[in-house]
Motif scaffolding. Sequence first.
Motif, PDB file in Angstrom:
ATOM      1  N   ASP A 173       1.790  -6.276  82.960  1.00 24.51           N
ATOM      2  CA  ASP A 173       0.362  -6.402  82.755  1.00 24.51           C
ATOM      3  C   ASP A 173      -0.270  -7.189  83.895  1.00 24.51           C
ATOM      4  O   ASP A 173       0.318  -8.168  84.346  1.00 24.51           O
ATOM      5  N   LYS A 175      -3.006  -9.638  84.847  1.00 25.60           N
ATOM      6  CA  LYS A 175      -4.067 -10.489  84.331  1.00 25.60           C
ATOM      7  C   LYS A 175      -4.574 -11.351  85.468  1.00 25.60           C
ATOM      8  O   LYS A 175      -4.323 -12.544  85.532  1.00 25.60           O
ATOM      9  N   ASP A 277       0.428 -17.707  75.535  1.00 25.74           N
ATOM     10  CA  ASP A 277      -0.382 -16.963  74.566  1.00 25.74           C
ATOM     11  C   ASP A 277       0.132 -17.182  73.158  1.00 25.74           C
ATOM     12  O   ASP A 277      -0.633 -17.416  72.227  1.00 25.74           O
ATOM     13  N   ARG A 280      -0.669 -20.589  71.881  1.00 25.82           N
ATOM     14  CA  ARG A 280      -2.049 -20.757  71.486  1.00 25.82           C
ATOM     15  C   ARG A 280      -2.318 -20.063  70.161  1.00 25.82           C
ATOM     16  O   ARG A 280      -3.017 -20.577  69.294  1.00 25.82           O
ATOM     17  N   GLN A 281      -1.684 -18.897  70.017  1.00 26.84           N
ATOM     18  CA  GLN A 281      -1.875 -18.134  68.790  1.00 26.84           C
ATOM     19  C   GLN A 281      -1.338 -18.913  67.593  1.00 26.84           C
ATOM     20  O   GLN A 281      -1.984 -18.997  66.553  1.00 26.84           O
ATOM     21  N   GLN A 284      -3.671 -21.681  66.713  1.00 23.09           N
ATOM     22  CA  GLN A 284      -4.861 -21.204  65.994  1.00 23.09           C
ATOM     23  C   GLN A 284      -4.517 -20.841  64.559  1.00 23.09           C
ATOM     24  O   GLN A 284      -5.249 -21.172  63.632  1.00 23.09           O
ATOM     25  N   MET A 323     -21.801 -16.247  75.918  1.00 30.94           N
ATOM     26  CA  MET A 323     -20.712 -16.844  75.156  1.00 30.94           C
ATOM     27  C   MET A 323     -19.470 -15.961  75.188  1.00 30.94           C
ATOM     28  O   MET A 323     -18.348 -16.451  75.234  1.00 30.94           O
ATOM     29  N   ARG A 324     -19.687 -14.668  75.176  1.00 32.53           N
ATOM     30  CA  ARG A 324     -18.549 -13.758  75.258  1.00 32.53           C
ATOM     31  C   ARG A 324     -17.789 -13.977  76.572  1.00 32.53           C
ATOM     32  O   ARG A 324     -16.566 -13.992  76.595  1.00 32.53           O
ATOM     33  N   SER A 327     -15.706 -17.098  76.304  1.00 32.78           N
ATOM     34  CA  SER A 327     -14.491 -16.861  75.505  1.00 32.78           C
ATOM     35  C   SER A 327     -13.438 -16.155  76.341  1.00 32.78           C
ATOM     36  O   SER A 327     -12.258 -16.493  76.277  1.00 32.78           O
ATOM     37  N   ALA A 328     -13.876 -15.165  77.111  1.00 33.60           N
ATOM     38  CA  ALA A 328     -12.927 -14.419  77.930  1.00 33.60           C
ATOM     39  C   ALA A 328     -12.291 -15.332  78.966  1.00 33.60           C
ATOM     40  O   ALA A 328     -11.083 -15.288  79.195  1.00 33.60           O
ATOM     41  N   ASN A 331      -9.723 -17.448  77.348  1.00 27.28           N
ATOM     42  CA  ASN A 331      -8.493 -16.731  77.007  1.00 27.28           C
ATOM     43  C   ASN A 331      -7.667 -16.374  78.226  1.00 27.28           C
ATOM     44  O   ASN A 331      -6.481 -16.119  78.108  1.00 27.28           O
ATOM     45  N   ASN A 332      -8.312 -16.299  79.378  1.00 28.60           N
ATOM     46  CA  ASN A 332      -7.562 -15.987  80.583  1.00 28.60           C
ATOM     47  C   ASN A 332      -6.866 -17.230  81.071  1.00 28.60           C
ATOM     48  O   ASN A 332      -7.118 -18.328  80.603  1.00 28.60           O
ATOM     49  N   LYS A 405     -16.300  -3.419  84.282  1.00 25.23           N
ATOM     50  CA  LYS A 405     -16.591  -3.490  82.848  1.00 25.23           C
ATOM     51  C   LYS A 405     -17.335  -2.243  82.385  1.00 25.23           C
ATOM     52  O   LYS A 405     -17.270  -1.868  81.227  1.00 25.23           O
TER      53      LYS A 405
END
Lengths: 573, 335
Positions: A173, A175, A277, A280-281, A284, A323-324, A327-328, A331-332, A405
Amino acid sequence: MTRTRRWGAFYQAEATLRSMRAYGGVILFASTFQPIMYILAMGLGLGVLVGAETDFSEYGADTYLMYIAPAILASTVAMTAGIEFTFPVMEGFKWRRKYYGAQASALTPQQIALGHILGVSCRFGVHALIFTAVLFAFGALSSPTAVLMMLSAILGGLAIGLPIMAYISTLRDEKGHAAIIQRFVIMPLFLFSGTFYPLTNLPQFLQIIGWISPIWHANELGRVLAFGQPTPLWLVVVHIGYLVGVVVVAWLAVRRVFIRRLGYDEWRGRIPGLKADQRRQARQDSRESAAGSHQRSEGVPPVSFRHGVGANYYSGNIRAVFMRGLSAIRNNRGIIFISGFLEPVLFLTSFGLGVSPMISGIQAEQAGMAGQDTISYAAFIAPALLAVSAMNGAVFDSTWNVFFKLKITKLYQTMMQTSLGPVDVAVGEICLALFRGAIYALGFLGVLMVAGLVTPLSAALMWITALFIALGFACIGMAATSFMKRFQQMDWMMMVLIPMFLFSATLFPIDVYPVGVQWVIQALPLWHGVELMRDIAFWSFSGLTLVHISYFLVMVAVGGALAAYRMKALFLR
Amino acid sequence: MPISTALSSSAPSDTAPAPAIHAVDLVKKYGDFTAVDGITFQVTRGESFGLLGPNGAGKSTTMRMIAAVASRTSGQMLVAGLDPEQQGPEVRARLGVIPQQDNLDEELTVRENIIMYGRYFGLPRRYLLAKADELLSFAQLEHKANSRVEDLSGGMKRRLTIARALVNEPEVLLLDEPTTGLDPQARHVLWDRLFRLKESGTTLVLTTHHMDEAEQLCDRLVVVDHGAIMAEGSPAGLIREHSTREVLELRFGMDRNTEQAKILEDLLTNTDAGSGDVGFSHVEVLPDRLLVYAEYAESAMEKIHAAGHKPITSLVRRSSLEDVFLRLTGRSLID
Ligand SMILES: Nc1ncnc2c1ncn2[C@@H]1O[C@H](COP(=O)(O)OP(=O)(O)OP(=O)(O)O)[C@@H](O)[C@H]1O
Ligand SMILES: [Mg+2]
């Protein structure tokens, strides 16, 4: 079958070349105009500055231009390698799974890997050929042996590209890895490779980067071949040995990874950051189970959006888009975000330390200031680099990112399904780009203050100015993107940005050029950004300062209006 | 039958609420190519309306025009009395959109996908936290709440896309092939859920390639081909109108289908008057089998056997929308 076995790699090379043909125009254009740009900007521009005080005959070169010519060839090949061995490889494994298709047609994994390398080498070859021809035409080369420097440049490109290919092909992947490699590997290896000055100009500890860098070895080899730079034989052997060694070791690694991924193992590749990841998951999850489930409030609150004028375009919910984005980013991986401010710092270190020994400073008058002082070279380029970085960030965010995008992740398609209007999306994205730019600029200005290159007051003003400049470029970028239809057109963007950077009076004062050329430069937006930054940094304002500000105001107004006008074309296709 | 009343006569009045969707002569062109070529239909509130058609018929394009994400070349459209092109955000605020291709936000977690989507509608965070829990359990994704979207399987992504579209409790739900990629169990769960939404007054507009889905869910449907409406009616009505009651499926082996079709056609047409009522209509040739359309397929089969024809396999079944589709478009739905 046996035919495939013998010629397989060439089939794959052909496939690679065919996929390049889609943007063949860009490639040929780049190969022709890059050398001309560099010759005019660096060779002649910086050359005027440097040549007046430093003699390059001890290195065997007649002029500064001749000195840097082989190195620029090697560097541009290395930059190309940084692209051709990242995105297409990722595409082969993940995005379009091309390699799996090739594998089904009886090619071995080695042949697929080798094929790609051959295909890219062909591109290097074409690039080197055109580049060398242009250099000869401009008299930047004289000896016929200079033709051989094409070989050293290609070897250097492979030496930097193959290790990257080996790494990228282990990934399941992407990223932001291509960006990380670009910023943390290729940029430093390029900037500290003695391309624009002898490596020995740098302090000892930075020279180490050069010794590691295949680009330095390729540069030095190219110089020996092009104008017989005096070099002991053992060192020539070291250059060749190092490059060949890296290529061989990296090829073995590439081969291994390709066999693992495309062979019977079908190894799916590493997922970088997987552990983080998962951690973090888990965090949460546990936080949620501690908090219990949420109370369902009675009734649906009404969906809120703006009424009135232009409600079809702007629904008053920019905040959600912003805000989106946050958040992204959260998460990165943070390193991608942080790395953004590295580029100007590296440029400043490289040019500030490397070029300074060759010149005694910039006359205040040359920099457009009153007085008779000289300014240190680092202080001269620092404000300009801030403007350049503001431009690069804003343009990247408003063109490439927006297009990505729009076409690949279809994020905007999702947003346009909701009560958001196109203007909310566009403005939200611009705010996000500015937010990112603001943090990068803060980092860079921090470095400048620590280095004593700007005062805190100037820094504060420059910070705001950086955002202002970014806004101007973001508006224009957004408007330009609305006319884009395919990805290849995005490549032309780079064709605009690089010359703009080279001809912006960032690395040398504008008066090294004849008046006609000066006019052209003065018409371009980056020059105004650079000059505005310098005015603030050296606290020397004049009527021109107002012109610079107005220039950007017009950019914001025109770009913003055009983008708003094209908004539907951009988002509702 | 297509409704061709002028827009003005159906503009929202004080007495009756505007129909959920009112479309007249919709046309969408991509350059020279006409994807939607004059479609007219009306969907009343609380109705469940289906668009059927082969690949490339223009179903998704129509849906996108309803959802105000594609502009129309000409024609008129009102969604809940509003023009999607003039009042995009307001129209979309009432819609739930499930596009043919999942467009989840891969950079966010599963839960964030729902919450963010709700934020785009300007819904308050407090409400969304609770709503997200509810929708996650609807999609059976509670255990994946904090995973990245890219870690989900295809079916899970589809369920998340569907759950997400419900976050604003839409008046009209647009479902473009909602159950593609779902396993049979998940599909039945979704049907059940859609049924309940419909009972609570939500208008459903869906496209599908599954005839059983259309028969289950749609009150009324249109068959679209080449951007135009070929037929309109309830599932049962369409079957009655365009097909016989029963169908006889025969296999004779690949290369003999065409010649056999002719022979059977002659046989059944000629003998029909004489012995017993078959109610024969026609024979359809598919690559792998023949379909004999007749009111009484059993009797048709007896006749065929009596005439000495020996199919490899034979099967009698009731007509379905599949047959209507084949009749109208000349194409099979399953591709
Ligand atoms: N953005 C576009 N540009 C050009 N042509 C398009 C575009 N979108 C759709 N089309 C064309 O319009 C026609 C209708 O497409 P549409 O997606 O509406 O079909 P569909 O009925 O949904 O088919 P499917 O069952 O395969 O989903 C197709 O021929 C398609 O190629
Ligand atoms: Mg479709």
